[in-house]
Design an enzyme around this catalytic site. Structure first.
Site, PDB file in Angstrom:
ATOM      1  CB  VAL A  44      -0.964  -0.008   1.215  1.00  0.00           C
ATOM      2  CG1 VAL A  44      -1.784   1.264   1.252  1.00  0.00           C
ATOM      3  CG2 VAL A  44      -1.867  -1.235   1.181  1.00  0.00           C
ATOM      4  CB  CYS A  45       3.912   2.126   1.954  1.00  0.00           C
ATOM      5  SG  CYS A  45       3.279   1.867   3.607  1.00  0.00           S
ATOM      6  CB  THR A  46       4.826   0.380  -3.034  1.00  0.00           C
ATOM      7  OG1 THR A  46       5.708  -0.273  -2.123  1.00  0.00           O
ATOM      8  CG2 THR A  46       5.489   0.490  -4.393  1.00  0.00           C
TER       9      THR A  46
END
Ligand code: BEZ
Length: 220
Positions: A44-46
């Site tokens: 998700v962070c990516t």
């Protein structure tokens, strides 16, 4: 006590992917979006970091500097940034704080021990040119944030800091605004020459003040 809207955003010095910076000095009279994400090399962070990098022209247009944070070391940030570029199609173009000792995360209450005592949650602080906190958001690790919504909020914050208006539900730039209740009808005559509709004495709708006349002058 935890940080609240209207407080001065705490200053700090930190190592980032763009070198060491002193936060207040770096803000330097701009607006700022400061956000944390749980961990490097996570899916998700990516997507969040790649999308934020894509929005750079939109942040620039609004005079907003963006800065991220995670509790990993700077070398690890640099390695992960290659993946972000490869998978999201845009290289990181804003600094990411390497907060391995959690100094900054603690200062900003970005670790919520009942969620996870190691990783930061998804916090967002929008900070004004006066270094005051204008907005705070907290999302859990499993839910990616909507960065288009951040742009919308910044449009509202910038508008309402210059004009005596508030913005209604789901407002977007260019749409009608609400005259704040503290302005009397007499004062509103000067401030809102385009006029307004009184739906209720406390609900007065006016065209967005900084857009009044723009369409006429474009077509003239
Ligand atoms: C993610 O960024 O994909 C993620 C990070 C921590 C927990 C769950 C998801």
């Amino acid at each position: 006590m935890s940080l609240q809207i209207g407080d001065t955003a705490p200053d700090f010095t930190a190592e980032t992917t763009q070198g060491t910076l002193r936060f207040h000095e770096w803000i330097d009279g701009s607006w700022c979006v400061f956000f944390s994400h749980p961990k490097n090399f996570t899916p998700v962070c990516t997507t969040e970091l790649g999308y934020t990098a894509k929005l750079k022209p939109d942040f620039d247009q609004r005079g907003v500097k963006v800065i991220g944070l995670s509790c990993d070391a700077v070398d690890n940030h640099h390695k992960w940034s290659q993946d972000i570029e490869e998978t999201q199609g845009t290289a990181l173009n804003f600094p990411v704080i390497a907060d391995a000792d959690r100094k900054v995360s603690d200062l900003y209450d970005m670790i919520h021990p009942n969620a996870n005592d190691t990783f930061t949650v998804r916090s967002v602080y929008v900070i004004g040119p006066d270094k005051k906190v204008k907005l705070m958001l907290t999302y859990p690790a499993s839910t990616g944030r909507n960065f288009d919504e951040l742009l919308r909020v910044i449009d509202s914050l910038q508008l309402t800091s210059n004009y005596s208006v508030a913005t209604p539900v789901n407002w977007k730039d260019g749409e009608p605004c609400i005259i704040v209740p503290s302005i009397t009808d007499e004062q509103a005559k000067d401030k809102f020459p385009a006029g307004w509709e009184t739906v209720k004495p406390y609900l007065r709708i006016t065209p967005q003040p900084n857009k009044v006349g723009q369409s006429e002058s474009r077509s003239a």
